[in-house]
Design an enzyme around this catalytic site. Structure first.
Site, PDB file in Angstrom:
ATOM      1  N   GLY A   1       0.758  -1.247   0.000  1.00  0.00           N
ATOM      2  CA  GLY A   1       0.000   0.000   0.000  1.00  0.00           C
ATOM      3  C   GLY A   1       0.781   1.285   0.000  1.00  0.00           C
ATOM      4  O   GLY A   1       0.212   2.359  -0.219  1.00  0.00           O
TER       5      GLY A   1
ATOM      6  N   CYS B   1     -13.923   2.810 -28.411  1.00  0.00           N
ATOM      7  CA  CYS B   1     -15.207   3.502 -28.557  1.00  0.00           C
ATOM      8  C   CYS B   1     -15.898   3.698 -27.217  1.00  0.00           C
ATOM      9  O   CYS B   1     -16.915   3.055 -26.923  1.00  0.00           O
ATOM     10  CB  CYS B   1     -16.085   2.733 -29.527  1.00  0.00           C
ATOM     11  SG  CYS B   1     -15.277   2.586 -31.109  1.00  0.00           S
ATOM     12  N   GLU B   2     -15.340   4.519 -26.385  1.00  0.00           N
ATOM     13  CA  GLU B   2     -15.893   4.855 -25.065  1.00  0.00           C
ATOM     14  C   GLU B   2     -15.440   6.266 -24.719  1.00  0.00           C
ATOM     15  O   GLU B   2     -14.272   6.617 -24.940  1.00  0.00           O
ATOM     16  CB  GLU B   2     -15.293   3.946 -23.965  1.00  0.00           C
ATOM     17  CG  GLU B   2     -15.544   2.488 -24.118  1.00  0.00           C
ATOM     18  CD  GLU B   2     -16.622   1.955 -23.191  1.00  0.00           C
ATOM     19  OE1 GLU B   2     -17.100   2.706 -22.309  1.00  0.00           O
ATOM     20  OE2 GLU B   2     -16.984   0.792 -23.367  1.00  0.00           O
TER      21      GLU B   2
ATOM     22  N   ARG C   1       2.988  -1.878  -5.962  1.00  0.00           N
ATOM     23  CA  ARG C   1       3.188  -0.642  -6.725  1.00  0.00           C
ATOM     24  C   ARG C   1       4.556  -0.021  -6.469  1.00  0.00           C
ATOM     25  O   ARG C   1       5.216   0.468  -7.381  1.00  0.00           O
ATOM     26  CB  ARG C   1       2.085   0.352  -6.326  1.00  0.00           C
ATOM     27  CG  ARG C   1       2.049   1.615  -7.151  1.00  0.00           C
ATOM     28  CD  ARG C   1       1.122   2.648  -6.517  1.00  0.00           C
ATOM     29  NE  ARG C   1      -0.148   2.115  -6.127  1.00  0.00           N
ATOM     30  CZ  ARG C   1      -1.246   2.129  -6.894  1.00  0.00           C
ATOM     31  NH1 ARG C   1      -1.205   2.647  -8.090  1.00  0.00           N
ATOM     32  NH2 ARG C   1      -2.386   1.628  -6.452  1.00  0.00           N
TER      33      ARG C   1
ATOM     34  N   TYR D   1       0.135  -2.290 -12.303  1.00  0.00           N
ATOM     35  CA  TYR D   1      -1.288  -2.300 -12.639  1.00  0.00           C
ATOM     36  C   TYR D   1      -1.548  -1.743 -14.040  1.00  0.00           C
ATOM     37  O   TYR D   1      -2.584  -1.146 -14.296  1.00  0.00           O
ATOM     38  CB  TYR D   1      -2.107  -1.554 -11.572  1.00  0.00           C
ATOM     39  CG  TYR D   1      -1.868  -2.080 -10.172  1.00  0.00           C
ATOM     40  CD1 TYR D   1      -2.294  -3.357  -9.812  1.00  0.00           C
ATOM     41  CD2 TYR D   1      -1.178  -1.329  -9.214  1.00  0.00           C
ATOM     42  CE1 TYR D   1      -2.057  -3.860  -8.543  1.00  0.00           C
ATOM     43  CE2 TYR D   1      -0.932  -1.828  -7.934  1.00  0.00           C
ATOM     44  CZ  TYR D   1      -1.385  -3.088  -7.611  1.00  0.00           C
ATOM     45  OH  TYR D   1      -1.151  -3.592  -6.354  1.00  0.00           O
TER      46      TYR D   1
ATOM     47  N   GLU E   1       3.896  -6.791   1.775  1.00  0.00           N
ATOM     48  CA  GLU E   1       3.394  -7.187   0.452  1.00  0.00           C
ATOM     49  C   GLU E   1       3.375  -5.992  -0.494  1.00  0.00           C
ATOM     50  O   GLU E   1       2.321  -5.632  -1.021  1.00  0.00           O
ATOM     51  CB  GLU E   1       1.959  -7.721   0.583  1.00  0.00           C
ATOM     52  CG  GLU E   1       1.784  -8.866   1.552  1.00  0.00           C
ATOM     53  CD  GLU E   1       0.305  -9.157   1.857  1.00  0.00           C
ATOM     54  OE1 GLU E   1      -0.584  -8.406   1.399  1.00  0.00           O
ATOM     55  OE2 GLU E   1       0.054 -10.138   2.558  1.00  0.00           O
TER      56      GLU E   1
HETATM   57  N1  LLP Z   1      -1.598  -7.058  -0.538  1.00  0.00           N
HETATM   58  C1  LLP Z   1      -2.904  -7.192  -0.812  1.00  0.00           C
HETATM   59  C2  LLP Z   1      -3.706  -8.125  -0.029  1.00  0.00           C
HETATM   60  C3  LLP Z   1      -3.470  -6.411  -1.844  1.00  0.00           C
HETATM   61  O1  LLP Z   1      -4.774  -6.529  -2.095  1.00  0.00           O
HETATM   62  C4  LLP Z   1      -2.657  -5.510  -2.575  1.00  0.00           C
HETATM   63  C5  LLP Z   1      -3.222  -4.701  -3.657  1.00  0.00           C
HETATM   64  C6  LLP Z   1      -1.299  -5.441  -2.262  1.00  0.00           C
HETATM   65  C7  LLP Z   1      -0.799  -6.216  -1.222  1.00  0.00           C
HETATM   66  C8  LLP Z   1      -0.340  -4.534  -2.983  1.00  0.00           C
HETATM   67  O2  LLP Z   1      -0.650  -3.196  -2.794  1.00  0.00           O
HETATM   68  P1  LLP Z   1       0.334  -2.042  -3.358  1.00  0.00           P
HETATM   69  O3  LLP Z   1       1.624  -2.146  -2.579  1.00  0.00           O
HETATM   70  O4  LLP Z   1       0.553  -2.334  -4.796  1.00  0.00           O
HETATM   71  O5  LLP Z   1      -0.388  -0.794  -3.119  1.00  0.00           O
HETATM   72  N2  LLP Z   1      -5.304  -1.662  -9.556  1.00  0.00           N
HETATM   73  C9  LLP Z   1      -5.191  -0.591  -8.576  1.00  0.00           C
HETATM   74  C10 LLP Z   1      -4.526  -1.083  -7.305  1.00  0.00           C
HETATM   75  C11 LLP Z   1      -5.216  -2.285  -6.708  1.00  0.00           C
HETATM   76  C12 LLP Z   1      -4.525  -2.822  -5.477  1.00  0.00           C
HETATM   77  C13 LLP Z   1      -5.072  -4.150  -5.123  1.00  0.00           C
HETATM   78  N3  LLP Z   1      -4.440  -4.770  -4.021  1.00  0.00           N
HETATM   79  C14 LLP Z   1      -4.457   0.579  -9.188  1.00  0.00           C
HETATM   80  O6  LLP Z   1      -4.073   0.525 -10.356  1.00  0.00           O
HETATM   81  O7  LLP Z   1      -4.286   1.612  -8.526  1.00  0.00           O
END
Ligand code: LLP
Length: 422
Positions: free
Chosen positions: A240, A346-347, A278, A375, A275
């Protein structure tokens, strides 16, 4: 920090000239920097090097096997959420003891494969899931390591579609239920072994406070669980941590995040699991596209490029900002004009930027959509029968195609004429 810079007036990925690469590959394509991927992993992992920590890359951010190999070589574990992701982790040789399985909807088949792979832990998100996992493990004569994902009801102050730690979100078990559920596991589910606790409050979080609030609550809960007699060997703090999408963005550095965690949880003296997705992948990739047309409707300028919302869905799905740079540096010095950068899909929602001041592009100009490593490709689809676009990995002065553009023949033969059965 990333490795996409101008050299001799042209944007480069490490030492590769993107104009020349576009001529060879054809646009649009994703382009990744191997060094940036490795560097971001190291920055995050090194922030915790004096602590007992395991970094499990959330591969949903970018799950190309070549990328996973770079991270696995650095010692990364993997956070997976599906059969496909489990198989990717296995394919690149990540040992089971470095794999976590997250997600609210694991199937029996996925659980069975994860057990066979000897994964470190199942992050379980509901009571019904616990019962099914207990059954699956029992039927195989195995014991499944589990941690419960708890929902702290904390506002991560991020986009509503990527906020996961509020009561109203589908994730985790309610805070007030956690102690009862842990006791229930210990007393009633013999094929499960409690090993830890888990939390993930959202994505692209750009302040430390929401983490701090959530981790303070977690600390109290861990103390209670230990008092209740449970063995909690690890705390999984999820991912996150946000990244800069615009130059003025200033999210916390992993070192500050680590210092806050040490202060908050250091006294608990147990293994920490992370975890991040991004943070590792985002700035390690860009999307290169060519301008097809420029049109003015009632004074409004639309720059129509060959990249669509099917290739990068973030701007329309999350109102996300991605910086757009001309590959030709000189173009960036021209007087900027306000425009929308749109694609061929087309959106009306098919845009990369809206009302943005950008150089006066003309057909044939190349643009780079920045911070597209996370992503981007992993959320792409083939809407409008547009082929998934290639992914190219650059390492120094070499490049390699790490996902090829499918041919139209391959795409059309996925559909089969009905062979009726009854
Ligand atoms: N752990 C779990 C349980 C998660 O659901 C996620 C992301 C992460 C770790 C990794 O989070 P990060 O470090 O990447 O913030 N598609 C969206 C983001 C969706 C995140 C889903 N879960 C976007 O493009 O902003």
């Amino acid at each position: 920090m990333h490795h996409f810079d101008y050299k001799d007036g042209v944007l480069h990925a490490e030492k590769i000239n993107l104009k020349e690469l576009a001529e060879k590959i054809g646009t649009p394509f994703y382009c990744y920097s191997a060094r940036t991927f490795a560097r971001h992993y190291r920055v995050f992992a090194d922030a915790f090097k004096d602590q007992n920590a395991l970094v499990c890359y959330a591969m949903k951010a970018n799950s190309n096997l070549a990328i996973l190999r770079i991270l696995a070589e650095q010692g990364a574990g993997m956070d997976v959420v599906s059969m496909g992701e489990l198989l990717r982790a296995r394919e690149v040789g990540v040992p089971g003891e470095r794999i976590l399985f997250s997600g609210v909807g694991k199937t029996r088949d996925e659980m069975a494969l994860a057990l066979d792979m000897g994964i470190l832990c199942f992050n379980v998100e509901s009571e019904p899931e616990l019962h099914v996992l207990n059954e699956v493990a029992k039927s195989k004569g195995m014991v499944a390591p589990v941690s419960i994902r708890v929902n702290p009801d904390v506002d991560a102050r991020t986009h509503e579609k990527i906020s996961t730690g509020k009561k109203a979100n589908k994730f985790g078990v309610a805070w007030e239920e956690a102690r009862r559920i842990y006791t229930m596991i210990a007393e009633e589910l013999p094929a499960l072994k409690i090993t830890g606790i888990d939390m993930h409050i959202g994505s692209q979080i750009t302040e430390l406070d929401p983490f701090d609030d959530a981790f303070s609550l977690l600390k109290e809960l861990v103390r209670d669980l230990k008092r209740d007699g449970h063995q909690i060997d690890h705390i999984d703090l999820g991912g996150g941590l946000g990244i800069p999408y615009a130059t003025e963005d200033n999210p916390p550095h992993p070192d500050d995040y680590a210092a806050m965690i040490k202060q908050r949880l250091g006294a608990l003296d147990m293994k920490l699991i992370f975890e991040p997705g991004r943070l590792i992948a985002g700035n390690a990739g860009i999307l290169v596209s060519e301008v097809l047309y420029v049109k003015n409707n009632d004074e409004k300028i639309f720059t129509i490029a060959d990249v669509g919302m099917n290739d990068l869905i973030r701007p329309t799905l999350y109102e996300a900002y991605h910086e757009i740079l001309p590959v030709d540096e000189a173009l960036g010095k021209r007087e900027l004009r306000k425009m929308d950068v749109v694609g061929p899909v087309c959106e009306t929602g098919d845009y990369m930027a809206k009302g943005r001041f950008l150089p006066p592009f003309k057909p044939g100009d190349l643009l780079a959509i920045m911070t597209a490593g996370a992503y981007g490709a992993s959320q792409a689809n083939s809407y409008n029968t547009r082929p998934l676009i290639p992914e190219v990995l650059v390492d120094g002065d070499q490049y390699a195609i790490i996902r090829k553009r499918p041919t139209y023949e391959e795409i059309l033969t996925l559909d089969v004429a009905p062979k009726w059965e009854s």
